[in-house]
Scaffold this motif. Structure first.
Motif, PDB file in Angstrom:
ATOM      1  N   TYR A 145       1.382  -1.028   0.013  1.00  0.00           N
ATOM      2  CA  TYR A 145      -0.179  -0.152   0.031  1.00  0.00           C
ATOM      3  C   TYR A 145       0.892   1.482  -0.057  1.00  0.00           C
ATOM      4  CZ  TYR A 145      -3.683  -3.249   1.424  1.00  0.00           C
ATOM      5  OH  TYR A 145      -4.468  -4.389   1.751  1.00  0.00           O
ATOM      6  N   ALA A 146       1.880   1.338   0.924  1.00  0.00           N
ATOM      7  CA  ALA A 146       2.769   2.840   0.915  1.00  0.00           C
ATOM      8  C   ALA A 146       3.113   2.908  -0.538  1.00  0.00           C
ATOM      9  CB  ALA A 146       3.640   2.429   1.918  1.00  0.00           C
ATOM     10  N   PHE A 153      -3.023   4.349   6.142  1.00  0.00           N
ATOM     11  CA  PHE A 153      -3.002   2.971   6.478  1.00  0.00           C
ATOM     12  C   PHE A 153      -3.646   2.542   7.746  1.00  0.00           C
ATOM     13  CE2 PHE A 153      -1.238  -0.707   7.927  1.00  0.00           C
ATOM     14  CZ  PHE A 153      -2.358  -1.837   7.379  1.00  0.00           C
ATOM     15  N   TRP A 154      -4.939   1.881   8.179  1.00  0.00           N
ATOM     16  CA  TRP A 154      -5.167   1.543   9.821  1.00  0.00           C
ATOM     17  C   TRP A 154      -4.801  -0.302   9.609  1.00  0.00           C
ATOM     18  CZ3 TRP A 154     -10.625   4.114  10.172  1.00  0.00           C
ATOM     19  CH2 TRP A 154     -10.054   4.974  10.293  1.00  0.00           C
ATOM     20  N   ARG A 155      -4.233  -0.370  11.049  1.00  0.00           N
ATOM     21  CA  ARG A 155      -4.605  -1.618  11.275  1.00  0.00           C
ATOM     22  C   ARG A 155      -5.106  -1.848  12.376  1.00  0.00           C
ATOM     23  NH1 ARG A 155       0.749  -2.768  12.898  1.00  0.00           N
ATOM     24  NH2 ARG A 155       0.516  -3.972  15.586  1.00  0.00           N
ATOM     25  N   VAL A 156      -6.057  -2.873  12.849  1.00  0.00           N
ATOM     26  CA  VAL A 156      -7.331  -3.417  13.801  1.00  0.00           C
ATOM     27  C   VAL A 156      -6.446  -4.346  14.403  1.00  0.00           C
ATOM     28  CG1 VAL A 156      -9.486  -3.615  14.251  1.00  0.00           C
ATOM     29  CG2 VAL A 156      -8.334  -2.354  12.028  1.00  0.00           C
ATOM     30  N   GLU A 157      -6.038  -4.847  15.549  1.00  0.00           N
ATOM     31  CA  GLU A 157      -5.809  -5.914  16.359  1.00  0.00           C
ATOM     32  C   GLU A 157      -6.446  -6.145  17.710  1.00  0.00           C
ATOM     33  OE1 GLU A 157      -2.572  -7.884  15.287  1.00  0.00           O
ATOM     34  OE2 GLU A 157      -1.675  -6.304  14.867  1.00  0.00           O
ATOM     35  N   ASN A 158      -6.603  -7.431  17.778  1.00  0.00           N
ATOM     36  CA  ASN A 158      -8.012  -8.274  18.675  1.00  0.00           C
ATOM     37  C   ASN A 158      -7.191  -8.523  19.908  1.00  0.00           C
ATOM     38  OD1 ASN A 158      -9.691  -9.240  20.779  1.00  0.00           O
ATOM     39  ND2 ASN A 158      -9.723 -11.158  18.823  1.00  0.00           N
ATOM     40  N   ASP A 159      -7.350  -7.023  20.653  1.00  0.00           N
ATOM     41  CA  ASP A 159      -7.431  -7.382  22.439  1.00  0.00           C
ATOM     42  C   ASP A 159      -8.098  -7.601  23.279  1.00  0.00           C
ATOM     43  OD1 ASP A 159      -5.702  -6.514  24.771  1.00  0.00           O
ATOM     44  OD2 ASP A 159      -6.213  -4.923  24.726  1.00  0.00           O
ATOM     45  N   ARG A 160      -8.664  -9.170  23.567  1.00  0.00           N
ATOM     46  CA  ARG A 160      -9.328  -9.411  24.576  1.00  0.00           C
ATOM     47  C   ARG A 160     -11.215  -9.386  23.881  1.00  0.00           C
ATOM     48  NH1 ARG A 160      -6.762  -7.972  30.184  1.00  0.00           N
ATOM     49  NH2 ARG A 160      -6.719  -5.841  29.195  1.00  0.00           N
ATOM     50  N   PRO A 172       6.045  10.862   2.156  1.00  0.00           N
ATOM     51  CA  PRO A 172       6.795  10.133   1.162  1.00  0.00           C
ATOM     52  C   PRO A 172       7.808  10.617   1.174  1.00  0.00           C
ATOM     53  CG  PRO A 172       6.037  13.246   1.665  1.00  0.00           C
ATOM     54  CD  PRO A 172       5.708  12.210   2.790  1.00  0.00           C
ATOM     55  N   ALA A 173       8.815  10.829   1.444  1.00  0.00           N
ATOM     56  CA  ALA A 173      10.271  10.830   1.646  1.00  0.00           C
ATOM     57  C   ALA A 173      11.328   9.823   1.496  1.00  0.00           C
ATOM     58  CB  ALA A 173      10.798  12.180   2.880  1.00  0.00           C
ATOM     59  N   THR A 174      10.385   8.343   2.475  1.00  0.00           N
ATOM     60  CA  THR A 174      10.773   7.564   2.332  1.00  0.00           C
ATOM     61  C   THR A 174       9.613   6.136   1.894  1.00  0.00           C
ATOM     62  OG1 THR A 174       9.758   6.910   4.521  1.00  0.00           O
ATOM     63  CG2 THR A 174      12.257   7.944   4.195  1.00  0.00           C
ATOM     64  N   ALA A 175       8.718   6.887   1.473  1.00  0.00           N
ATOM     65  CA  ALA A 175       7.539   5.733   0.776  1.00  0.00           C
ATOM     66  C   ALA A 175       7.257   5.011   1.248  1.00  0.00           C
ATOM     67  CB  ALA A 175       7.843   5.462  -0.845  1.00  0.00           C
ATOM     68  N   SER A 176       7.254   5.040   3.210  1.00  0.00           N
ATOM     69  CA  SER A 176       6.682   3.931   3.780  1.00  0.00           C
ATOM     70  C   SER A 176       5.706   4.237   4.940  1.00  0.00           C
ATOM     71  CB  SER A 176       8.104   3.098   4.297  1.00  0.00           C
ATOM     72  OG  SER A 176       8.636   4.686   5.075  1.00  0.00           O
ATOM     73  N   TYR A 177       5.022   4.201   5.470  1.00  0.00           N
ATOM     74  CA  TYR A 177       4.375   4.444   6.741  1.00  0.00           C
ATOM     75  C   TYR A 177       5.070   4.992   7.802  1.00  0.00           C
ATOM     76  CZ  TYR A 177       0.380   3.576   3.277  1.00  0.00           C
ATOM     77  OH  TYR A 177      -0.802   2.934   3.092  1.00  0.00           O
ATOM     78  N   VAL A 178       4.920   5.659   8.386  1.00  0.00           N
ATOM     79  CA  VAL A 178       5.337   5.871   9.889  1.00  0.00           C
ATOM     80  C   VAL A 178       3.858   5.395  10.764  1.00  0.00           C
ATOM     81  CG1 VAL A 178       7.223   7.128   8.969  1.00  0.00           C
ATOM     82  CG2 VAL A 178       5.011   7.941   9.707  1.00  0.00           C
ATOM     83  N   VAL A 179       4.011   5.375  11.705  1.00  0.00           N
ATOM     84  CA  VAL A 179       2.986   5.281  13.133  1.00  0.00           C
ATOM     85  C   VAL A 179       3.460   6.394  13.306  1.00  0.00           C
ATOM     86  CG1 VAL A 179       4.352   4.245  15.208  1.00  0.00           C
ATOM     87  CG2 VAL A 179       1.915   3.750  14.215  1.00  0.00           C
ATOM     88  N   THR A 180       1.298   7.430  13.835  1.00  0.00           N
ATOM     89  CA  THR A 180       0.823   8.296  14.129  1.00  0.00           C
ATOM     90  C   THR A 180       0.618   7.993  16.333  1.00  0.00           C
ATOM     91  OG1 THR A 180      -0.796   8.884  12.730  1.00  0.00           O
ATOM     92  CG2 THR A 180       1.258   9.323  12.233  1.00  0.00           C
ATOM     93  N   GLY A 181      -0.420   6.945  15.334  1.00  0.00           N
ATOM     94  CA  GLY A 181      -0.645   6.983  17.168  1.00  0.00           C
ATOM     95  C   GLY A 181      -1.042   4.959  17.208  1.00  0.00           C
ATOM     96  N   ILE A 182      -1.433   4.650  18.676  1.00  0.00           N
ATOM     97  CA  ILE A 182      -2.234   3.388  18.468  1.00  0.00           C
ATOM     98  C   ILE A 182      -3.702   3.701  19.758  1.00  0.00           C
ATOM     99  CG2 ILE A 182      -1.998   0.930  20.028  1.00  0.00           C
ATOM    100  CD1 ILE A 182       1.100   1.766  19.172  1.00  0.00           C
ATOM    101  N   HIS A 183      -4.863   3.392  19.096  1.00  0.00           N
ATOM    102  CA  HIS A 183      -6.251   3.916  19.795  1.00  0.00           C
ATOM    103  C   HIS A 183      -6.827   2.655  20.064  1.00  0.00           C
ATOM    104  CE1 HIS A 183      -5.541   7.710  16.951  1.00  0.00           C
ATOM    105  NE2 HIS A 183      -5.379   6.982  16.891  1.00  0.00           N
ATOM    106  N   ARG A 184      -7.092   2.934  21.655  1.00  0.00           N
ATOM    107  CA  ARG A 184      -7.901   2.219  22.124  1.00  0.00           C
ATOM    108  C   ARG A 184      -9.208   2.965  22.804  1.00  0.00           C
ATOM    109  NH1 ARG A 184      -2.243   0.309  23.167  1.00  0.00           N
ATOM    110  NH2 ARG A 184      -2.026  -2.512  23.583  1.00  0.00           N
TER     111      ARG A 184
END
Length: 205
Positions: A145-146, A153-160, A172-184
């Motif tokens: 995708y990158a 991009f969102w990645r959804v994980e199962n936590d219980r 855009p400088a590296t054409a790769s994703y950087v994480v901007t947050g983890i949301h619970r």
């Protein structure tokens, strides 16, 4: 013998795979994106990753409920001119045609049912990680995708039984994703558009 649109042929070895359809045997250089439109009997949600066919396992309750929650909430949030699609084919390259769990694409009117979107149509993709596709959902598909220039991009994980959303933006400088947050518990974002999702509402689906 099977002949593919890319001009390659393949011959099934009946001793190794009795009863297998001929189209399941890949050509020497792998399948191409167009093959998914013509292979007879191909399962509905087949993907093409690195020239190889990938098939989905049956969904778990968490996976199905997560998709319903995010599809509903994103549908309420997307601006005019966009739509939320579930498991829609994206042609990213000749040998890359994944089906993200959800994507937000530009929408300029009805399209034929066999239409596949391109990477430049897409603003956001989301994958709900499954046990049988952990490596693809966490590593290979985000990289694809990158490379295609999809900005979010969102990645959804199962936590219980509750979703945890890992949010990424394209550098855009590296054409790769950087994480901007983890949301619970709650997902509040201003980009790519305003969203406010109570993640505990998965219990209602």
């Amino acid at each position: 013998m099977t002949r593919y649109r890319n001009g390659m042929t393949a011959e099934a070895d009946l001793d190794d795979g009795p009863g297998l359809p001929e189209w399941l045997i890949p050509p020497p250089q792998g399948f191409v994106a167009e093959d998914l439109d013509r292979l007879p009997g191909l399962p509905l949600h087949a993907e093409l990753i690195d020239g190889s066919l990938v098939f989905f396992s049956p969904q778990t309750a968490f996976h199905s409920c997560s998709l319903s929650l995010f599809q509903l909430e994103l549908g309420r949030a997307v601006p005019p001119g966009f739509r939320v699609l579930r498991r829609t084919s994206l042609i990213l390259d000749e040998d890359q045609r994944p089906q993200p769990d959800l994507c937000v694409t530009r929408f300029d009117g009805p399209r034929d049912p066999g239409h596949a979107y391109r990477g430049h149509d897409v603003r956001l993709v989301a994958e709900v990680v499954s046990a049988d596709s952990r490596s693809r959902d966490r590593k290979r598909k985000p990289a694809l995708y990158a490379e295609a220039g999809i900005p979010h991009f969102w990645r959804v994980e199962n936590d219980r039984g509750r979703p945890v959303v890992y949010v990424y933006e394209l550098d855009p400088a590296t054409a790769s994703y950087v994480v901007t947050g983890i949301h619970r518990g709650r997902l509040r974002l201003a980009v790519p558009f305003e969203v406010d999702i109570d993640l505990a509402r998965i219990d209602h689906f």
